[in-house]
Scaffold this active site. Structure first.
Site, PDB file in Angstrom:
ATOM      1  CB  SER A 158      -0.885  -0.002   1.250  1.00  0.00           C
ATOM      2  OG  SER A 158      -1.511   1.248   1.464  1.00  0.00           O
ATOM      3  CE1 TYR A 195      -5.234  -1.826   4.086  1.00  0.00           C
ATOM      4  CE2 TYR A 195      -4.024   0.230   3.820  1.00  0.00           C
ATOM      5  CZ  TYR A 195      -4.575  -0.913   3.277  1.00  0.00           C
ATOM      6  OH  TYR A 195      -4.476  -1.148   1.924  1.00  0.00           O
TER       7      TYR A 195
END
Length: 258
Positions: A146, A159
């Site tokens: 990410s 996350y």
């Protein structure tokens, strides 16, 4: 059999989390490059729909559900693949979850759930399919990292922590498994519009900030991740391992854009 560099004909791919969003787009891309593809997730209804899309592209597939929190279910996917195809050449780990909340108040149970899916789930999948690949002395694993692997995103600390760890895990496995013919890489997507985040991206200040920080001045289309996945899964990337390939429209390169 001689393989053209980007031709995946004859390869068998499993895409964990391959029935929606990024995983679904990657599953389509692998199929269009010639691979037989097994897209799997927790919902059998979604699995069956995704499998039909693979068959529509002229490739073989299976309908088998899995849950990355359940090691036995992942083993079940491998076992079904071995029964039907005798092998798995390519593994894509795209299952993930997130929750936005101030870190000071973030519940431990939410933290643990995100960690279990995004990081430990990736490890479970890599262990199960990686053992098979090591035994065959061939494999291509593509994990999904990410932007938050590299930079902080506001109020998604759990996350972000897991995605930073996925990059580290990717490099560790690349080093350990290189001698066994298994290449382990990751893709770090930028901001891609999906059904789940469309409202956030189009109707909030957060979405407008993402656009401001992206030199291409648009969000990505999930189909634009397929090329990176095909490349990393192919013989064109035979000497690439431990890499995190960023596909972000220039976001991480961005400083002042005007």
């Amino acid at each position: 059999m001689i393989y053209a560099p980007l031709d995946l004909t004859g390869r068998v791919a499993v895409v964990i989390g391959g029935t929606s969003g990024i995983g679904r787009a990657i599953a389509h891309g692998l199929a269009e490059a010639g691979a037989d593809v097994v897209p799997t997730s927790r919902s059998m209804e979604h699995v069956e729909a995704a499998a039909r899309e693979i068959e529509e592209r002229g490739r073989r597939t299976l309908c088998v559900a899995s849950d990355v929190s359940d090691r036995a279910s992942l083993q079940g996917v491998l076992d079904r693949c071995l029964t039907s195809f005798d092998k798995v050449d390519i593994l894509v780990n795209s299952a993930g979850r997130t929750k936005r909340a101030p870190t000071i108040d973030f519940a431990e149970e939410d933290w643990a759930a995100i960690l279990d899916t995004n990081l430990t789930g990736t490890l479970r999948s890599c262990q199960i399919f990686g053992r098979h690949m090591i035994e065959r002395r061939y494999g291509r694993i593509v994990n999904i990292a990410s932007l938050s692997t590299f930079v902080a995103l506001y109020e998604v600390a759990a996350y972000s922590a897991t995605k930073a760890a996925v990059a580290s895990l990717t490099k560790s496995l690349a080093v350990e498994w290189a001698a066994h013919g298994v290449n382990v890489n990751a893709i770090a997507p930028g901001v891609f519009r999906t059904a789940l985040n469309q409202k956030l991206l189009d109707e909030t200040e957060r979405g407008r900030e993402f656009i401001l920080r992206t030199p291409m001045k648009r969000f990505g289309r999930v189909e634009e991740l397929a090329g990176a996945a095909v490349f990393l899964a192919s013989e064109a990337a035979s000497f690439i391992t431990g890499e995190v390939l960023v596909v972000d429209g220039g976001f991480l390169a961005s400083g002042v854009n005007q």
